[in-house]
Write a protein that holds these residues in place. Sequence first.
Motif, PDB file in Angstrom:
ATOM      1  N   ASP A  27     -63.854  35.024  -4.272  1.00  0.00           N
ATOM      2  CA  ASP A  27     -64.355  36.198  -5.006  1.00  0.00           C
ATOM      3  C   ASP A  27     -64.150  36.028  -6.506  1.00  0.00           C
ATOM      4  O   ASP A  27     -65.031  36.345  -7.303  1.00  0.00           O
ATOM      5  CB  ASP A  27     -63.626  37.471  -4.547  1.00  0.00           C
ATOM      6  N   ARG A 191     -62.478  44.477   4.687  1.00  0.00           N
ATOM      7  CA  ARG A 191     -62.828  43.736   3.454  1.00  0.00           C
ATOM      8  C   ARG A 191     -64.173  44.192   2.894  1.00  0.00           C
ATOM      9  O   ARG A 191     -64.336  44.327   1.676  1.00  0.00           O
ATOM     10  CB  ARG A 191     -62.838  42.247   3.776  1.00  0.00           C
ATOM     11  N   GLY A 197     -62.186  43.949  -2.049  1.00  0.00           N
ATOM     12  CA  GLY A 197     -62.221  42.952  -0.972  1.00  0.00           C
ATOM     13  C   GLY A 197     -60.873  42.625  -0.377  1.00  0.00           C
ATOM     14  O   GLY A 197     -60.740  41.649   0.371  1.00  0.00           O
TER      15      GLY A 197
END
Length: 260
Positions: A27, A191, A197
């Motif tokens: 991410d 998530r 997340g």
Amino acid sequence: MPAKTEVTVEEKLRALYDLQLIDSRVDEIRNVRGELPLEVEDLEDDVQGLKTRIDKLKTDVETINYEITAKKNTIEDAKTLIKKYNEQQKNVRNNREFNSLAKEIEYQELEIQLAEKHIREYKAQIEQKKELIASTKEQLGERETHLKHKKGELDAILAETEKEEKALVEKSAEFEQIIEERLLSAYKRIRNRVKNGLAVVAVERGASGGSFFTIPPQVQVEIASRKKIITDEHSGRILVDPVLAEEEQQKMEDLFRGLK
């Protein structure tokens, strides 16, 4: 046949937290890249659109030039006919023939005037289209410069992170294989639901990571015992104790360094 090794709750928690650390790193890499790929794609579309517009304007100019040539030919043909009719007028036998030829001459003169008017209009259109071509080329130059800059930014980020991201995605898939389906589904569901997340978080200062809600001491003891999967009643996140979290973070940091 050897008995299947039973996976302990602690091992499940470690695997889940490791997966979270890997996915969070992916991410992070993608956040650095941000909107750049979409910006580059939009700019490429703009550049192509401007090039297409320039090509169409150039084709329009060619078509108008063809029309001008056709009108010039019309004028030349009319002049030839006027000359012919003037010669014929010298040999007429009566006024009726003379007047008939005079009307033909007048008609051809009108044809010349009309053709000349059209030529002037066409030339004005060409000037207008040339101005549009020039301004569009200027826009194109600006867009191409901007695109080059953005592509340079994107290429630099990709060169720096592409290898690591690919390796992390593969590691993520590996860790998913060792986590039972029920837990993995819960992890992915949480998530996808939470903004940052984070589906698995450590207890920090008596609260769920990133939360202000205090976890009762008894629950903190249960989390630290690593005997069962415990979730935060407010966010639904899976909780791990800070010691386990620190151990896995160190392990994953070593892994991440090796992937770069």
